[in-house]
Design a protein around this motif. Sequence first.
Motif, PDB file in Angstrom:
ATOM      1  N   LEU A 113      -8.361   4.968  -2.145  1.00 51.63           N
ATOM      2  CA  LEU A 113      -9.664   4.774  -2.787  1.00 51.63           C
ATOM      3  C   LEU A 113      -9.786   5.631  -4.041  1.00 51.63           C
ATOM      4  O   LEU A 113     -10.274   5.165  -5.095  1.00 51.63           O
ATOM      5  CB  LEU A 113     -10.784   5.103  -1.800  1.00 51.63           C
ATOM      6  CG  LEU A 113     -12.208   4.893  -2.323  1.00 51.63           C
ATOM      7  CD1 LEU A 113     -12.431   3.437  -2.710  1.00 51.63           C
ATOM      8  CD2 LEU A 113     -13.230   5.336  -1.266  1.00 51.63           C
TER       9      LEU A 113
ATOM     10  N   HIS B 205      -6.858  -5.032  -0.189  1.00 47.30           N
ATOM     11  CA  HIS B 205      -8.120  -4.292  -0.303  1.00 47.30           C
ATOM     12  C   HIS B 205      -8.515  -3.581   0.982  1.00 47.30           C
ATOM     13  O   HIS B 205      -9.338  -2.665   0.964  1.00 47.30           O
ATOM     14  CB  HIS B 205      -9.241  -5.243  -0.727  1.00 47.30           C
ATOM     15  CG  HIS B 205      -9.354  -6.459   0.140  1.00 47.30           C
ATOM     16  ND1 HIS B 205     -10.100  -6.495   1.291  1.00 47.30           N
ATOM     17  CD2 HIS B 205      -8.793  -7.698   0.021  1.00 47.30           C
ATOM     18  CE1 HIS B 205     -10.004  -7.686   1.844  1.00 47.30           C
ATOM     19  NE2 HIS B 205      -9.216  -8.449   1.085  1.00 47.30           N
TER      20      HIS B 205
ATOM     21  N   TRP C  18      -7.705   4.139  -6.853  1.00 48.90           N
ATOM     22  CA  TRP C  18      -8.332   2.914  -7.361  1.00 48.90           C
ATOM     23  C   TRP C  18      -9.526   3.239  -8.251  1.00 48.90           C
ATOM     24  O   TRP C  18      -9.676   2.671  -9.337  1.00 48.90           O
ATOM     25  CB  TRP C  18      -8.750   2.051  -6.165  1.00 48.90           C
ATOM     26  CG  TRP C  18      -9.044   0.626  -6.535  1.00 48.90           C
ATOM     27  CD1 TRP C  18      -8.212  -0.246  -7.135  1.00 48.90           C
ATOM     28  CD2 TRP C  18     -10.281  -0.078  -6.327  1.00 48.90           C
ATOM     29  NE1 TRP C  18      -8.817  -1.473  -7.304  1.00 48.90           N
ATOM     30  CE2 TRP C  18     -10.096  -1.395  -6.813  1.00 48.90           C
ATOM     31  CE3 TRP C  18     -11.502   0.264  -5.735  1.00 48.90           C
ATOM     32  CZ2 TRP C  18     -11.101  -2.358  -6.763  1.00 48.90           C
ATOM     33  CZ3 TRP C  18     -12.492  -0.713  -5.681  1.00 48.90           C
ATOM     34  CH2 TRP C  18     -12.301  -1.991  -6.196  1.00 48.90           C
ATOM     35  N   LYS C  19     -10.367   4.177  -7.812  1.00 46.36           N
ATOM     36  CA  LYS C  19     -11.548   4.556  -8.600  1.00 46.36           C
ATOM     37  C   LYS C  19     -11.139   5.216  -9.915  1.00 46.36           C
ATOM     38  O   LYS C  19     -11.760   4.991 -10.962  1.00 46.36           O
ATOM     39  CB  LYS C  19     -12.444   5.490  -7.772  1.00 46.36           C
ATOM     40  CG  LYS C  19     -13.157   4.773  -6.625  1.00 46.36           C
ATOM     41  CD  LYS C  19     -13.842   5.736  -5.675  1.00 46.36           C
ATOM     42  CE  LYS C  19     -15.035   6.401  -6.295  1.00 46.36           C
ATOM     43  NZ  LYS C  19     -15.768   7.231  -5.314  1.00 46.36           N
TER      44      LYS C  19
ATOM     45  N   PHE D  35      -4.459  -2.932  -5.171  1.00 46.02           N
ATOM     46  CA  PHE D  35      -5.489  -2.651  -4.164  1.00 46.02           C
ATOM     47  C   PHE D  35      -6.494  -3.799  -4.027  1.00 46.02           C
ATOM     48  O   PHE D  35      -7.197  -3.879  -3.021  1.00 46.02           O
ATOM     49  CB  PHE D  35      -6.211  -1.350  -4.503  1.00 46.02           C
ATOM     50  CG  PHE D  35      -5.394  -0.127  -4.159  1.00 46.02           C
ATOM     51  CD1 PHE D  35      -4.871   0.025  -2.886  1.00 46.02           C
ATOM     52  CD2 PHE D  35      -5.142   0.856  -5.101  1.00 46.02           C
ATOM     53  CE1 PHE D  35      -4.111   1.146  -2.555  1.00 46.02           C
ATOM     54  CE2 PHE D  35      -4.383   1.973  -4.784  1.00 46.02           C
ATOM     55  CZ  PHE D  35      -3.863   2.123  -3.511  1.00 46.02           C
TER      56      PHE D  35
ATOM     57  N   LEU E 210      -8.467   0.263   1.167  1.00 45.65           N
ATOM     58  CA  LEU E 210      -9.496   1.036   0.470  1.00 45.65           C
ATOM     59  C   LEU E 210     -10.540   1.575   1.444  1.00 45.65           C
ATOM     60  O   LEU E 210     -11.177   2.603   1.175  1.00 45.65           O
ATOM     61  CB  LEU E 210     -10.184   0.178  -0.599  1.00 45.65           C
ATOM     62  CG  LEU E 210      -9.300  -0.295  -1.760  1.00 45.65           C
ATOM     63  CD1 LEU E 210     -10.082  -1.250  -2.663  1.00 45.65           C
ATOM     64  CD2 LEU E 210      -8.786   0.877  -2.576  1.00 45.65           C
TER      65      LEU E 210
ATOM     66  N   ARG F 100     -17.858  -0.697  -1.584  1.00 43.37           N
ATOM     67  CA  ARG F 100     -16.850  -0.932  -2.625  1.00 43.37           C
ATOM     68  C   ARG F 100     -17.506  -1.512  -3.883  1.00 43.37           C
ATOM     69  O   ARG F 100     -17.114  -1.163  -5.003  1.00 43.37           O
ATOM     70  CB  ARG F 100     -15.782  -1.914  -2.105  1.00 43.37           C
ATOM     71  CG  ARG F 100     -15.006  -1.475  -0.893  1.00 43.37           C
ATOM     72  CD  ARG F 100     -14.084  -0.299  -1.188  1.00 43.37           C
ATOM     73  NE  ARG F 100     -14.747   0.978  -1.236  1.00 43.37           N
ATOM     74  CZ  ARG F 100     -15.095   1.702  -0.181  1.00 43.37           C
ATOM     75  NH1 ARG F 100     -14.837   1.248   1.045  1.00 43.37           N
ATOM     76  NH2 ARG F 100     -15.689   2.879  -0.302  1.00 43.37           N
TER      77      ARG F 100
ATOM     78  N   SER G  25       0.824  -1.210   0.000  1.00 45.35           N
ATOM     79  CA  SER G  25       0.000   0.000   0.000  1.00 45.35           C
ATOM     80  C   SER G  25       0.855   1.255   0.000  1.00 45.35           C
ATOM     81  O   SER G  25       0.517   2.252  -0.659  1.00 45.35           O
ATOM     82  CB  SER G  25      -0.943   0.001   1.206  1.00 45.35           C
ATOM     83  OG  SER G  25      -0.206  -0.035   2.417  1.00 45.35           O
TER      84      SER G  25
END
Length: 1054
Positions: free
Chosen positions: A286, A276, A289-290, A272, A279, A326, A210
């Motif tokens: 987050l 996870h 990732w989005k 991620f 997140l 999520r 991370s």
Amino acid sequence: MSRSVLQPSQQKLAEKLTILNDRGVGMLTRLYNIKKQGQVWKACGDPKAKPSYLIDKNLESAVKFIVRKFPAVETRNNNQQLAQLQKEKSEILKNLALYYFTFVDVMEFKDHVCELLNTIDVCQVFFDITVNFDLTKNYLDLIITYTTLMILLSRIEERKAIIGLYNYAHEMTHGASDREYPRLGQMIVDYENPLKKMMEEFVPHSKSLSDALISLQMVYPRRNLSADQWRNAQLLSLISAPSTMLNPAQSDTMPCEYLSLDAMEKWIIFGFILCHGILNTDATALNLWKLALQSSSCLSLFRDEVFHIHKAAEDLFVNIRGYNKRINDIRECKEAAVSHAGSMHRERRKFLRSALKELATVLSDQPGLLGPKNLSVCPEDESIIMSSFVNTMTSLSVKQVEDGEVFDFRGMRLDWFRLQAYTSVSKASLSLADHRELGKMMNTIIFHTKMVDSLVEMLVETSDLSIFCFYSRAFEKMFQQCLELPSQSRYSIAFPLLCTHFMSCTHELCPEERHHIGDRSLSLCNMFLDEMAKQARNLITDICTEQCTLSDQLLPKHCAKTISQAVNKKSKKQTGKKGEPEREKPGVESMRKNRLVVTNLDKLHTALSELCFSINYVPNMVVWEHTFTPREYLTSHLEIRFTKSIVGMTMYNQATQEIAKPSELLTSVRAYMTVLQSIENYVQIDITRVFNNVLLQQTQHLDSHGEPTITSLYTNWYLETLLRQVSNGHIAYFPAMKAFVNLPTENELTFNAEEYSDISEMRSLSELLGPYGMKFLSESLMWHISSQVAELKKLVVENVDVLTQMRTSFDKPDQMAALFKRLSSVDSVLKRMTIIGVILSFRSLAQEALRDVLSYHIPFLVSSIEDFKDHIPRETDMKVAMNVYELSSAAGLPCEIDPALVVALSSQKSENISPEEEYKIACLLMVFVAVSLPTLASNVMSQYSPAIEGHCNNIHCLAKAINQIAAALFTIHKGSIEDRLKEFLALASSSLLKIGQETDKTTTRNRESVYLLLDMIVQESPFLTMDLLESCFPYVLLRNAYHAVYKQSVTSSA
């Protein structure tokens, strides 16, 4: 273990990351080939493509049983089902060993990766892409390679069958399972759902992973912008701020500027997913990732293996409690990707095309902008720590560049990678986390060292498109679309150039695929270049067709109507219909009233110039150690098309025996050649070589492909159509016009002989066929003459006794009359000699035309040959003289003895007849012709016409036939040509004087016209003189004969 943790320098992190990343790509390549081979086994029914035990119906149940019970197989209790495999066990071990040990290698690779990840966690390595770029990048690459490898492993459908069969064969052979099988079988079962298993596996690695991913927050969002944002920021534009054009473009994160977006998206999405938990706790993670989820709907795993992001992520998170948010995020991102990702990528491509075009234009005009700028150097404080780096950099000088010294900074870059590893672990004596500026500066320096010694590797890293090797159909479709659009055709060379990238996707751990990929790259490159050349050839052909049409409008035959209209207008006669449109004059197409008006020819030239730019873009390209030259493809296609076009433009119809006039064909060929010559303005090809290859082949009987040429077509037409109609009495040779002319007959011919045989047409024919083609025409004519002479000799043999007596009795009129009545086939002899004369007259026209053409093109050479011929001493050996005559004849010059006729007749020598007998037959042939001449006087068609300077039944051609045949025959038999012709003149004169005493008007109907033959024979002969004729035949008779025929001609005209 504790001591090794406390000594991170001994862990060799940099070396292990480098080696494992390279080995991981090799393992991916091997797994990919196993997977694709399994698809081939399914797709094709070729027994050779798949091992027999995987397709044999008798073994199907045993294979299914092994797969169902995998990884444990109780062989002792299932002997009936597995008994069939006993016979195949040695073959199974042999054929499946490569696949089995590939899976074992994957397991060992997994072990090494897990060990290294644990070591990194224990060492508490600090990761930041903007500081320790190499360390962070290699760490993230290794995780993605590991993840991709396990996903690809789970997609191999035959993995259980292969591993289970191999282990069974091993147990049957060696009495025990393979030692790696238990762990390998368990790994296959554990990784049925690889991402789910790896999510569990990466729980202890979440912190390191991370941290590395979150360091992308300063790089990925800045790189992942829309085209409008790029445009507003004037990205890649040097001319947006001219005042700063010479200033070096500096960045603290230089290596990140060319980092692949695709690679970063893989890191973020897979990273991620594996950790996870972050997140839910970190907004930055987050958001990253989005943003990545919204960029596309799928990722390229390896080559053409893809990963559908949203569905896979949703399936993974749906069973995790508390992940509803999520899942909603994933669904929202999916909708955004479906709605906007495609257009975003399209607009980016549009912007990059225009921006890079502008950049390339500026840099090609001012290449100095690419030169090095003044860059900052390492500060003195840190130089103590990195003394080797400083020493390396300070030892560089301009003189090394001027001397052409080859630089190699690979060692320096590896040292920096090692230093990153040493200074990124916890409790390091020098912590890179506390000296970020040092890391950024070193990253920049390392980037500039790559610009010195690793340009090719940088180009491969940033612009490799070898992935198209695995999307052949899409690649070919894109090429066809590019080729069909005139505005895009100039970029079509990119497709064969991409084939040079294909070999870069191979790996040393999978050498067996090199030949397969190499062959694919060669076939695609060959196909692309061939299609480009075909397209250019088709455009050139269309332009040639247009130009031939325009040239055709300038032919003399089209001016008749214009002249007629002018004459009628002058005489005030009204002709034609009132509503008939006026014919456009040639040249109207060049008058433009508006610049916007674009003709078809304009479009063709534009399309051709665009495509030729592409063909001329590179002189050659190397694909898998094979060199391709695009221009040679075009040259080859132009040669083939030019050959077909020339033959096609003759418009020869074998059924109707129609053919284009030589002058019209020459006009079309010249128009075609003018267009082809203009191609040199677009492409650097030697069009003269094309002309030489094609036109020289057209002078032969057949071209290099065994197809008929214009030489064979015209030779066949003149022999089988024109001269055959002359023999049938439908056409006559007019010496005054130097042409063959149609005679009025009941059945009109489909062609006008004069339009194919006058001097202008024969010159055009000589231009087209050249000396070689005209020589072939002459040889074909001589072959027909030799066949006629052979028949004449047979007639002489039939009458040999009578002719022998007549030869010595020419001064005895009564005896000659009696002997003449005993002769047979007199008319046949005269007819065949007339045919020979007609053929020789046609040949003299052809030779004269050839001489005129060569005198225009090579006047000095022709005059030298003529001078050489005219000054041969009489005492010269005949073989030497014949060589000179052959040279002269090839240049179209007339010779006393025709060498082509000598060659044709000399091939007739019979083995059964002695040379003396052959000579006697030749002498008697001349006797036969001489005594037969009086019979021509009774023929109605034998009347002499002063207007044409000949006879309508072509008997005036006998003069040429008699002289040429006599010269050739007595050259072959080494006799005296002059003596034999004197003998002929004596016999002919005696025979013709006898008909002067005849009283029968039918027999003497055209007596005066036949008398003139003697004058023609002497005028034609280089061996006879008028004095000699006067001694045999009173000149007063000739004068009276000329007077009579001219008087009769005036009377007939009146």
